[in-house]
Design an enzyme around this catalytic site. Structure first.
Site, PDB file in Angstrom:
ATOM      1  N   SER A 127       0.850  -1.201   0.000  1.00 53.15           N
ATOM      2  CA  SER A 127       0.000   0.000   0.000  1.00 53.15           C
ATOM      3  C   SER A 127       0.880   1.244   0.000  1.00 53.15           C
ATOM      4  O   SER A 127       2.007   1.207   0.510  1.00 53.15           O
ATOM      5  CB  SER A 127      -0.856   0.011   1.269  1.00 53.15           C
ATOM      6  OG  SER A 127      -1.525   1.239   1.403  1.00 53.15           O
TER       7      SER A 127
ATOM      8  N   TYR B  26      -1.513  -0.755  10.403  1.00 51.84           N
ATOM      9  CA  TYR B  26      -1.739  -1.388   9.094  1.00 51.84           C
ATOM     10  C   TYR B  26      -0.616  -0.965   8.147  1.00 51.84           C
ATOM     11  O   TYR B  26      -0.017  -1.797   7.462  1.00 51.84           O
ATOM     12  CB  TYR B  26      -3.102  -0.948   8.563  1.00 51.84           C
ATOM     13  CG  TYR B  26      -3.311  -1.124   7.069  1.00 51.84           C
ATOM     14  CD1 TYR B  26      -3.741  -2.342   6.558  1.00 51.84           C
ATOM     15  CD2 TYR B  26      -3.094  -0.068   6.187  1.00 51.84           C
ATOM     16  CE1 TYR B  26      -3.936  -2.499   5.186  1.00 51.84           C
ATOM     17  CE2 TYR B  26      -3.288  -0.220   4.819  1.00 51.84           C
ATOM     18  CZ  TYR B  26      -3.715  -1.434   4.331  1.00 51.84           C
ATOM     19  OH  TYR B  26      -3.901  -1.586   2.975  1.00 51.84           O
TER      20      TYR B  26
HETATM   21  P1  NAP Z   1     -11.849  -5.659  -0.796  1.00 50.64           P
HETATM   22  O1  NAP Z   1     -12.435  -5.068  -2.008  1.00 50.64           O
HETATM   23  O2  NAP Z   1     -12.516  -5.427   0.510  1.00 50.64           O
HETATM   24  O3  NAP Z   1     -11.705  -7.229  -1.051  1.00 50.64           O
HETATM   25  C1  NAP Z   1     -11.176  -8.039  -0.091  1.00 50.64           C
HETATM   26  C2  NAP Z   1     -11.190  -9.485  -0.577  1.00 50.64           C
HETATM   27  O4  NAP Z   1     -10.461 -10.237   0.359  1.00 50.64           O
HETATM   28  C3  NAP Z   1     -12.562 -10.107  -0.649  1.00 50.64           C
HETATM   29  O5  NAP Z   1     -12.593 -10.999  -1.741  1.00 50.64           O
HETATM   30  C4  NAP Z   1     -12.685 -10.863   0.677  1.00 50.64           C
HETATM   31  O6  NAP Z   1     -13.628 -11.909   0.516  1.00 50.64           O
HETATM   32  C5  NAP Z   1     -11.244 -11.321   0.836  1.00 50.64           C
HETATM   33  N1  NAP Z   1     -10.745 -11.548   2.201  1.00 50.64           N
HETATM   34  C6  NAP Z   1     -10.822 -10.701   3.250  1.00 50.64           C
HETATM   35  N2  NAP Z   1     -10.190 -11.232   4.310  1.00 50.64           N
HETATM   36  C7  NAP Z   1      -9.656 -12.414   3.910  1.00 50.64           C
HETATM   37  C8  NAP Z   1      -8.897 -13.410   4.538  1.00 50.64           C
HETATM   38  N3  NAP Z   1      -8.531 -13.321   5.821  1.00 50.64           N
HETATM   39  N4  NAP Z   1      -8.532 -14.504   3.824  1.00 50.64           N
HETATM   40  C9  NAP Z   1      -8.895 -14.621   2.537  1.00 50.64           C
HETATM   41  N5  NAP Z   1      -9.624 -13.712   1.880  1.00 50.64           N
HETATM   42  C10 NAP Z   1     -10.000 -12.617   2.564  1.00 50.64           C
HETATM   43  O7  NAP Z   1     -10.320  -5.188  -0.572  1.00 50.64           O
HETATM   44  P2  NAP Z   1      -9.271  -4.486  -1.572  1.00 50.64           P
HETATM   45  O8  NAP Z   1      -9.376  -3.021  -1.432  1.00 50.64           O
HETATM   46  O9  NAP Z   1      -9.377  -5.100  -2.912  1.00 50.64           O
HETATM   47  O10 NAP Z   1      -7.899  -4.893  -0.875  1.00 50.64           O
HETATM   48  C11 NAP Z   1      -7.039  -5.869  -1.419  1.00 50.64           C
HETATM   49  C12 NAP Z   1      -5.606  -5.545  -1.020  1.00 50.64           C
HETATM   50  O11 NAP Z   1      -5.253  -4.243  -1.486  1.00 50.64           O
HETATM   51  C13 NAP Z   1      -5.322  -5.559   0.479  1.00 50.64           C
HETATM   52  O12 NAP Z   1      -4.061  -6.134   0.695  1.00 50.64           O
HETATM   53  C14 NAP Z   1      -5.266  -4.079   0.840  1.00 50.64           C
HETATM   54  O13 NAP Z   1      -4.438  -3.836   1.958  1.00 50.64           O
HETATM   55  C15 NAP Z   1      -4.635  -3.538  -0.432  1.00 50.64           C
HETATM   56  N6  NAP Z   1      -4.832  -2.103  -0.615  1.00 50.64           N
HETATM   57  C16 NAP Z   1      -6.071  -1.588  -0.833  1.00 50.64           C
HETATM   58  C17 NAP Z   1      -6.216  -0.214  -1.025  1.00 50.64           C
HETATM   59  C18 NAP Z   1      -7.554   0.417  -1.284  1.00 50.64           C
HETATM   60  O14 NAP Z   1      -7.616   1.670  -1.267  1.00 50.64           O
HETATM   61  N7  NAP Z   1      -8.607  -0.340  -1.544  1.00 50.64           N
HETATM   62  C19 NAP Z   1      -5.099   0.629  -0.963  1.00 50.64           C
HETATM   63  C20 NAP Z   1      -3.858   0.075  -0.722  1.00 50.64           C
HETATM   64  C21 NAP Z   1      -3.723  -1.307  -0.561  1.00 50.64           C
HETATM   65  P3  NAP Z   1     -14.337 -12.662   1.780  1.00 50.64           P
HETATM   66  O15 NAP Z   1     -15.076 -11.607   2.538  1.00 50.64           O
HETATM   67  O16 NAP Z   1     -15.205 -13.714   1.171  1.00 50.64           O
HETATM   68  O17 NAP Z   1     -13.192 -13.249   2.555  1.00 50.64           O
END
Ligand code: NAP
Length: 255
Positions: free
Chosen positions: A147, A160
């Site tokens: 991130s 985080y």
């Molecule tokens: P998201 O849209 O909320 O999706 C999260 C996904 O992870 C869902 O498919 C969820 O499905 C699954 N999940 C959650 N906890 C889990 C676990 N313990 N084991 C396996 N699967 C799990 O999140 P996102 O924004 O795409 O984030 C993905 C990555 O990007 C993360 O590493 C986050 O830190 C990083 N990131 C995001 C942002 C942002 O602004 N969105 C910015 C920087 C970095 P279930 O509920 O079915 O488990």
């Protein structure tokens, strides 16, 4: 990106993307599959896995969908075993799962919160690779999803951010340890309006402030993250290892 403009860099390759039933993980899985990979998607809930597999199927993509809470050792092992059983090898792993369970300051954080952050955001990535490493092909590629918060942890998500900083170090350490067989790289997203970031992006004032501060004047998309991840995972990046690409519209990370 339009389907017709996407290449076929992953023809014959097998890719596992963790936490991939929505958001960034789903877009990465979709992109790798559109470029020819056999993809294995997973998350904690069967219902979400089924819906994601259905969505991909509607686009002509056959994906293997499994339940895998990354903290569950048995489910991690099954994810690897079932992939190898079905496809015979692993070429790409994208380690994407993360949690941000609290907005507390670091010094106010409960021990259980600190444990959870370390466990999901860092430790399980290592344990998954321990299980996967015997099956990784020569020329294989790992991508961690970190991130922009890794570089300057914001106050509402500071611990985080620290776990995401750890992924930058893990990328460096494993790139050396796994070379020359396997490359290890990292993508550091800016702010992407997914469920995970809803508490930030649903607030018009915060959202506008972030957009204003971002040189490219917009939030990122999951597809932007998928494009960078696909590049690092592909043979086009065959001389790149131990690196992190910040995909944050110009938000500052370092000199
Ligand atoms: P998201 O849209 O909320 O999706 C999260 C996904 O992870 C869902 O498919 C969820 O499905 C699954 N999940 C959650 N906890 C889990 C676990 N313990 N084991 C396996 N699967 C799990 O999140 P996102 O924004 O795409 O984030 C993905 C990555 O990007 C993360 O590493 C986050 O830190 C990083 N990131 C995001 C942002 C942002 O602004 N969105 C910015 C920087 C970095 P279930 O509920 O079915 O488990």
């Amino acid at each position: 990106m339009e389907k017709s403009k996407i290449g076929r860099r992953f023809e014959g390759k097998v890719a596992i993307v963790t936490a991939s039933t929505q958001g960034i993980g789903f877009s990465i899985a979709q992109r790798l599959a559109l470029e020819g990979a056999s993809v294995v998607i997973s998350s904690r809930k069967q219902k979400n896995v089924d819906e994601a597999v259905k969505k991909l199927k509607a686009q002509g993509i056959e994906a293997l969908g499994l339940v895998c809470h990354v903290s569950n050792a048995q489910q991690r092992k099954y994810l690897i075993e079932r992939t190898v059983q079905k496809y015979g090898k692993i070429d790409v792993i994208v380690s994407n799962a993360a949690v941000n369970p609290s907005v507390d300051a670091i010094l106010d954080s409960h021990e259980s919160t600190l444990d959870k952050l370390w466990e999901v955001n860092v430790k399980t990535s290592i344990l998954l690779l321990q299980d996967a490493s015997p099956h990784l092909t020569k020329g294989s590629s790992i991508v961690f999803i970190s991130s922009i918060a890794a570089y300057q942890p914001p106050s509402s998500m500071s611990m985080y951010g620290v776990t995401k900083t750890a992924l930058l170090g893990l990328t460096k350490a494993l790139a050396t340890e796994m070379a020359p067989h396997t490359r290890v790289n990292c993508v550091a997203p800016g702010t992407i309006p997914t469920r995970f970031a809803r508490f930030i992006t649903d607030n018009d004032i915060i959202r506008n402030t972030i957009e204003e501060k971002t040189p490219l004047k917009r939030l990122g998309t999951a597809e932007d993250m998928a494009a960078a991840t696909a590049f690092l995972a592909s043979d086009e990046a065959s001389y790149i290892t131990g690196e992190t690409i910040v995909v944050a519209g110009g938000m500052s990370s370092r000199l």
